[in-house]
Design a protein around this motif. Structure first.
Motif, PDB file in Angstrom:
ATOM      1  N   ARG A  79       0.830  -1.212   0.000  1.00 57.39           N
ATOM      2  CA  ARG A  79       0.000   0.000   0.000  1.00 57.39           C
ATOM      3  C   ARG A  79       0.861   1.256   0.000  1.00 57.39           C
ATOM      4  O   ARG A  79       0.556   2.235  -0.679  1.00 57.39           O
ATOM      5  N   GLY A  80       1.951   1.218   0.763  1.00 60.00           N
ATOM      6  CA  GLY A  80       2.854   2.373   0.798  1.00 60.00           C
ATOM      7  C   GLY A  80       3.498   2.617  -0.556  1.00 60.00           C
ATOM      8  O   GLY A  80       3.608   3.763  -1.006  1.00 60.00           O
ATOM      9  N   ALA A  81       3.910   1.548  -1.222  1.00 62.23           N
ATOM     10  CA  ALA A  81       4.511   1.684  -2.551  1.00 62.23           C
ATOM     11  C   ALA A  81       3.492   2.229  -3.548  1.00 62.23           C
ATOM     12  O   ALA A  81       3.814   3.088  -4.376  1.00 62.23           O
ATOM     13  N   GLU A  82       2.257   1.749  -3.471  1.00 64.82           N
ATOM     14  CA  GLU A  82       1.212   2.235  -4.373  1.00 64.82           C
ATOM     15  C   GLU A  82       0.931   3.721  -4.145  1.00 64.82           C
ATOM     16  O   GLU A  82       0.769   4.487  -5.093  1.00 64.82           O
ATOM     17  N   ARG A  83       0.912   4.142  -2.893  1.00 64.54           N
ATOM     18  CA  ARG A  83       0.687   5.558  -2.591  1.00 64.54           C
ATOM     19  C   ARG A  83       1.839   6.417  -3.103  1.00 64.54           C
ATOM     20  O   ARG A  83       1.632   7.511  -3.625  1.00 64.54           O
ATOM     21  N   CYS A  84       3.043   5.922  -2.924  1.00 64.58           N
ATOM     22  CA  CYS A  84       4.219   6.662  -3.388  1.00 64.58           C
ATOM     23  C   CYS A  84       4.188   6.823  -4.906  1.00 64.58           C
ATOM     24  O   CYS A  84       4.417   7.912  -5.428  1.00 64.58           O
ATOM     25  N   LEU A  85       3.889   5.747  -5.623  1.00 66.90           N
ATOM     26  CA  LEU A  85       3.797   5.825  -7.088  1.00 66.90           C
ATOM     27  C   LEU A  85       2.675   6.768  -7.516  1.00 66.90           C
ATOM     28  O   LEU A  85       2.829   7.531  -8.470  1.00 66.90           O
ATOM     29  N   ALA A  86       1.546   6.716  -6.805  1.00 69.15           N
ATOM     30  CA  ALA A  86       0.432   7.609  -7.131  1.00 69.15           C
ATOM     31  C   ALA A  86       0.829   9.062  -6.890  1.00 69.15           C
ATOM     32  O   ALA A  86       0.500   9.950  -7.682  1.00 69.15           O
ATOM     33  N   HIS A  87       1.571   9.308  -5.829  1.00 73.13           N
ATOM     34  CA  HIS A  87       2.031  10.667  -5.526  1.00 73.13           C
ATOM     35  C   HIS A  87       2.964  11.183  -6.617  1.00 73.13           C
ATOM     36  O   HIS A  87       2.954  12.363  -6.943  1.00 73.13           O
ATOM     37  N   LEU A  88       3.751  10.298  -7.204  1.00 70.56           N
ATOM     38  CA  LEU A  88       4.671  10.674  -8.275  1.00 70.56           C
ATOM     39  C   LEU A  88       4.004  10.684  -9.647  1.00 70.56           C
ATOM     40  O   LEU A  88       4.628  11.047 -10.642  1.00 70.56           O
TER      41      LEU A  88
END
Length: 100
Positions: A32-41
């Protein structure tokens, strides 16, 4: 005297998890953290890998261009210095019709 109780002590707001459950919980949190980070970028869609590959290729092309530009500058300066030395030697040896 009472016998020791083999049951785990109840601690408020604390979950008792097996190692496998804890590892699974950590894996889901990391995902979930990786998905949020990618979405933020802005890389959350399926083309993120292609986008990053293209960015790396662009960066590599920029580095190659910069390296080539410096090599060209060094060659031009070296050629200019050698040409000036040859013209100076020709003048010194009176090969270019200088004053006699």
């Amino acid at each position: 005297m009472t016998e020791p109780d083999n049951k785990p002590a109840h601690v408020e707001n604390m979950l008792l998890l097996r190692k496998e459950d804890f590892d699974e919980l950590l894996d889901r949190a990391a995902q979930r953290g990786a998905e949020r980070c990618l979405a933020h970028l802005g890389l959350e869609n399926g083309s993120a890998a292609r986008d990053i590959r293209e960015l790396r290729d662009l960066l590599e092309a920029w580095r190659d261009a910069r390296r080539t530009a410096w090599q060209t500058v060094v060659k031009v300066v070296t050629t200019g210095i050698l040409a000036a030395l040859l013209v100076g030697a020709a003048i010194k040896l009176k090969l270019m019709g200088g004053s006699q």
